[in-house]
Scaffold this active site. Structure first.
Site, PDB file in Angstrom:
ATOM      1  N   GLU A 136      35.100  47.133  64.675  1.00 33.85           N
ATOM      2  CA  GLU A 136      34.753  48.130  65.712  1.00 33.85           C
ATOM      3  C   GLU A 136      33.882  49.279  65.201  1.00 33.85           C
ATOM      4  O   GLU A 136      34.180  50.453  65.397  1.00 33.85           O
ATOM      5  CB  GLU A 136      36.048  48.673  66.344  1.00 33.85           C
ATOM      6  CG  GLU A 136      36.916  47.554  66.928  1.00 33.85           C
ATOM      7  CD  GLU A 136      38.239  48.032  67.512  1.00 33.85           C
ATOM      8  OE1 GLU A 136      38.443  49.258  67.624  1.00 33.85           O
ATOM      9  OE2 GLU A 136      39.077  47.177  67.839  1.00 33.85           O
TER      10      GLU A 136
ATOM     11  N   ASN B  55      34.052  42.183  63.228  1.00 37.91           N
ATOM     12  CA  ASN B  55      34.915  42.022  64.397  1.00 37.91           C
ATOM     13  C   ASN B  55      34.724  43.192  65.356  1.00 37.91           C
ATOM     14  O   ASN B  55      34.655  44.349  64.935  1.00 37.91           O
ATOM     15  CB  ASN B  55      36.379  41.977  63.911  1.00 37.91           C
ATOM     16  CG  ASN B  55      37.348  41.480  64.959  1.00 37.91           C
ATOM     17  OD1 ASN B  55      37.183  40.373  65.483  1.00 37.91           O
ATOM     18  ND2 ASN B  55      38.368  42.286  65.275  1.00 37.91           N
TER      19      ASN B  55
ATOM     20  N   HIS C 198      39.092  40.653  74.588  1.00 36.95           N
ATOM     21  CA  HIS C 198      40.125  41.284  75.431  1.00 36.95           C
ATOM     22  C   HIS C 198      39.537  41.412  76.832  1.00 36.95           C
ATOM     23  O   HIS C 198      38.688  42.285  77.078  1.00 36.95           O
ATOM     24  CB  HIS C 198      40.497  42.667  74.896  1.00 36.95           C
ATOM     25  CG  HIS C 198      41.226  42.653  73.596  1.00 36.95           C
ATOM     26  ND1 HIS C 198      42.484  42.108  73.454  1.00 36.95           N
ATOM     27  CD2 HIS C 198      40.870  43.127  72.379  1.00 36.95           C
ATOM     28  CE1 HIS C 198      42.884  42.247  72.197  1.00 36.95           C
ATOM     29  NE2 HIS C 198      41.911  42.855  71.516  1.00 36.95           N
TER      30      HIS C 198
ATOM     31  N   GLU D 270      40.760  37.882  69.295  1.00 37.10           N
ATOM     32  CA  GLU D 270      41.914  38.622  69.825  1.00 37.10           C
ATOM     33  C   GLU D 270      42.090  38.345  71.323  1.00 37.10           C
ATOM     34  O   GLU D 270      42.387  39.222  72.105  1.00 37.10           O
ATOM     35  CB  GLU D 270      41.755  40.128  69.590  1.00 37.10           C
ATOM     36  CG  GLU D 270      41.514  40.506  68.139  1.00 37.10           C
ATOM     37  CD  GLU D 270      41.433  41.996  67.911  1.00 37.10           C
ATOM     38  OE1 GLU D 270      41.801  42.765  68.827  1.00 37.10           O
ATOM     39  OE2 GLU D 270      41.021  42.423  66.809  1.00 37.10           O
TER      40      GLU D 270
ATOM     41  N   ASP E 225      42.982  37.862  74.950  1.00 41.10           N
ATOM     42  CA  ASP E 225      44.031  38.010  75.950  1.00 41.10           C
ATOM     43  C   ASP E 225      43.339  38.352  77.272  1.00 41.10           C
ATOM     44  O   ASP E 225      42.165  38.726  77.311  1.00 41.10           O
ATOM     45  CB  ASP E 225      45.110  39.038  75.560  1.00 41.10           C
ATOM     46  CG  ASP E 225      44.591  40.435  75.236  1.00 41.10           C
ATOM     47  OD1 ASP E 225      45.314  41.180  74.552  1.00 41.10           O
ATOM     48  OD2 ASP E 225      43.462  40.793  75.666  1.00 41.10           O
TER      49      ASP E 225
HETATM   50  O1  G3I Z   1      55.316  50.668  62.627  1.00 40.93           O
HETATM   51  C1  G3I Z   1      55.453  51.870  63.388  1.00 40.93           C
HETATM   52  C2  G3I Z   1      56.909  52.215  63.555  1.00 40.93           C
HETATM   53  O2  G3I Z   1      57.463  52.517  62.274  1.00 40.93           O
HETATM   54  C3  G3I Z   1      57.046  53.415  64.496  1.00 40.93           C
HETATM   55  O3  G3I Z   1      58.405  53.666  64.722  1.00 40.93           O
HETATM   56  C4  G3I Z   1      56.337  53.092  65.819  1.00 40.93           C
HETATM   57  C5  G3I Z   1      56.411  54.243  66.797  1.00 40.93           C
HETATM   58  O4  G3I Z   1      55.513  55.253  66.361  1.00 40.93           O
HETATM   59  O5  G3I Z   1      54.956  52.825  65.550  1.00 40.93           O
HETATM   60  C6  G3I Z   1      54.814  51.661  64.759  1.00 40.93           C
HETATM   61  O6  G3I Z   1      53.462  51.438  64.531  1.00 40.93           O
HETATM   62  C7  G3I Z   1      52.791  50.921  65.675  1.00 40.93           C
HETATM   63  C8  G3I Z   1      52.139  49.584  65.291  1.00 40.93           C
HETATM   64  O7  G3I Z   1      51.343  49.074  66.360  1.00 40.93           O
HETATM   65  C9  G3I Z   1      53.179  48.547  64.906  1.00 40.93           C
HETATM   66  O8  G3I Z   1      53.965  48.258  66.015  1.00 40.93           O
HETATM   67  C10 G3I Z   1      51.701  51.912  66.064  1.00 40.93           C
HETATM   68  O9  G3I Z   1      52.335  53.075  66.565  1.00 40.93           O
HETATM   69  C11 G3I Z   1      50.808  51.309  67.132  1.00 40.93           C
HETATM   70  O10 G3I Z   1      49.700  52.157  67.360  1.00 40.93           O
HETATM   71  C12 G3I Z   1      50.277  49.964  66.654  1.00 40.93           C
HETATM   72  O11 G3I Z   1      49.496  49.423  67.708  1.00 40.93           O
HETATM   73  C13 G3I Z   1      48.626  48.359  67.306  1.00 40.93           C
HETATM   74  C14 G3I Z   1      47.171  48.818  67.523  1.00 40.93           C
HETATM   75  O12 G3I Z   1      46.273  47.753  67.243  1.00 40.93           O
HETATM   76  C15 G3I Z   1      46.809  49.986  66.616  1.00 40.93           C
HETATM   77  O13 G3I Z   1      46.840  49.542  65.268  1.00 40.93           O
HETATM   78  C16 G3I Z   1      48.921  47.135  68.163  1.00 40.93           C
HETATM   79  O14 G3I Z   1      50.210  46.617  67.842  1.00 40.93           O
HETATM   80  C17 G3I Z   1      47.862  46.073  67.936  1.00 40.93           C
HETATM   81  O15 G3I Z   1      48.031  44.987  68.853  1.00 40.93           O
HETATM   82  C18 G3I Z   1      46.472  46.650  68.153  1.00 40.93           C
HETATM   83  O16 G3I Z   1      45.552  45.649  67.881  1.00 40.93           O
HETATM   84  C19 G3I Z   1      44.168  46.062  67.960  1.00 40.93           C
HETATM   85  C20 G3I Z   1      43.420  45.356  66.856  1.00 40.93           C
HETATM   86  O17 G3I Z   1      44.006  45.705  65.602  1.00 40.93           O
HETATM   87  C21 G3I Z   1      41.940  45.714  66.904  1.00 40.93           C
HETATM   88  N1  G3I Z   1      41.385  45.386  68.216  1.00 40.93           N
HETATM   89  C22 G3I Z   1      42.091  46.036  69.336  1.00 40.93           C
HETATM   90  C23 G3I Z   1      43.565  45.630  69.313  1.00 40.93           C
HETATM   91  C24 G3I Z   1      44.298  46.238  70.500  1.00 40.93           C
HETATM   92  O18 G3I Z   1      44.283  47.628  70.401  1.00 40.93           O
END
Ligand code: G3I
Length: 305
Positions: A127, A169, A206, A235, A237
């Site tokens: 990105e 990506n 997406h 990715e 969906d």
């Molecule tokens: O692991 C922590 C946990 O310890 C904590 O309690 C909780 C609440 O704050 O957060 C957890 O981390 C979260 C993580 O996912 C794991 O679940 C983050 O807050 C949350 O922001 C994170 O979201 C991910 C997001 O990327 C940001 O990294 C999504 O699961 C993931 O599906 C999403 O995927 C992205 C791709 O990497 C890039 N392309 C877009 C796609 C969708 O946004």
């Protein structure tokens, strides 16, 4: 074929999924993963904040859980993602200039070296282009170290694991008419012309009501492939439900099948309840792990129905 992976294999392609390591102890989750998918992408465990939480201190446990599970089952791994403006640990966000450039390239080198031979493709940079009509690079701390940060990352990754395929990506690059798509295309063309080691482009795919599967999606894929790279739906969906959602999935899969260098598809999660989207039912299995109409549409497309 009766599974997504075996149906994709009929045309020499992979069908993969984003995996959340902590859910591998859920028998429904792991059962679907092991049966249906050939390639796994750790959804979050290989991101910057997860792997280098303090500068020079690497943490590979959570990612290893996914990688080891995949290896045990003979599945390949897509590494996601080495450099991204989002999800940065606080120490990185505090650097700039040559210190930042050195730290980001060290991150690439250390992570790729640690997984050498165990990750078959990396999303080296994620990105890096801005949304909207400018076609400009996204402003970020990485971008402010100079335009050449992206190619520097690809060179570092190649040096650390010469066998790994190196991908760029991004999202909203599925419609060839869009400025962002054209900007990514120009970068890949320039990289190929200058011998920058890039092997693949991940189109995140997406899709939503506002960003539907383009009618000429296959042409976008073909345009990128013509530059000499593989394309991955990295990715996939689809927001929505029922027959409309199923049709969108069918059209996305059919576009990939029409382009020989579209080598595989990854859906961004297993069950609707596993999706990153705060609401909706964007995936192929419902929250109880039951196959949806979308699943059948994908399986039938892969089987050449
Ligand atoms: O692991 C922590 C946990 O310890 C904590 O309690 C909780 C609440 O704050 O957060 C957890 O981390 C979260 C993580 O996912 C794991 O679940 C983050 O807050 C949350 O922001 C994170 O979201 C991910 C997001 O990327 C940001 O990294 C999504 O699961 C993931 O599906 C999403 O995927 C992205 C791709 O990497 C890039 N392309 C877009 C796609 C969708 O946004």
């Amino acid at each position: 074929a009766t599974t997504l992976a075996s149906a994709a294999e009929r045309s020499g392609r992979y069908f993969g999924v984003a995996v959340q390591g902590y859910k591998l102890s859920d028998p429904t989750y792991a059962g679907i993963l092991d049966r249906e998918f050939a390639v796994v992408t750790p959804e979050n465990e290989m991101k910057l904040d997860a792997t280098e939480p303090q500068q020079g201190r690497f943490s590979f446990g959570p990612a290893d859980r996914v990688v080891d599970h995949a290896a045990r089952l003979g599945k390949r791994v897509r590494g996601h993602t080495l450099l991204w403006h989002s999800g940065q640990p606080s120490w990185l966000a505090g650097l700039q200039g040559s210190a930042l450039r050195q730290a980001m390239l060290n991150h690439v080198t250390q992570v790729v070296a640690y997984y050498r031979g165990r990750v078959h493709a990396w999303d080296v940079v994620n990105e890096a282009f801005a949304d909207g009509t400018s076609g400009a690079r996204r402003d970020s701390n990485f971008q402010r170290t100079g335009d050449d940060w992206i190619e520097a990352a690809f060179h570092a990754a190649r040096a650390a694991d010469p066998a790994a395929k190196l991908c760029y990506n991004d999202y909203n690059v599925e419609n060839r008419a869009h400025a962002k798509t054209q900007a990514v295309y120009r970068m890949v063309r320039d990289f190929r012309a200058r011998g920058v080691p890039i092997d693949c482009v991940g189109l995140q795919s997406h899709f939503t009501a506002n960003h539907p599967v383009p009618a000429d999606f296959a042409t976008t894929l073909r345009d990128f492939a013509a530059l000499g790279v593989d394309v991955h739906l990295s990715e996939l969906d689809v927001e929505g439900s029922g027959a409309t959602q199923a049709d969108s999935y069918r059209r996305a899969v059919t576009a990939c099948l029409a382009v020989s260098r579209c080598t595989g598809i990854t859906v961004w999660g297993i069950r609707d309840s596993d999706s990153w989207r705060a609401s909706g039912t964007p995936l192929l299995f419902d929250s109880s792990g039951t196959r949806k109409l979308a699943y059948t549409a994908v399986l039938d497309s892969l089987n050449g129905a």
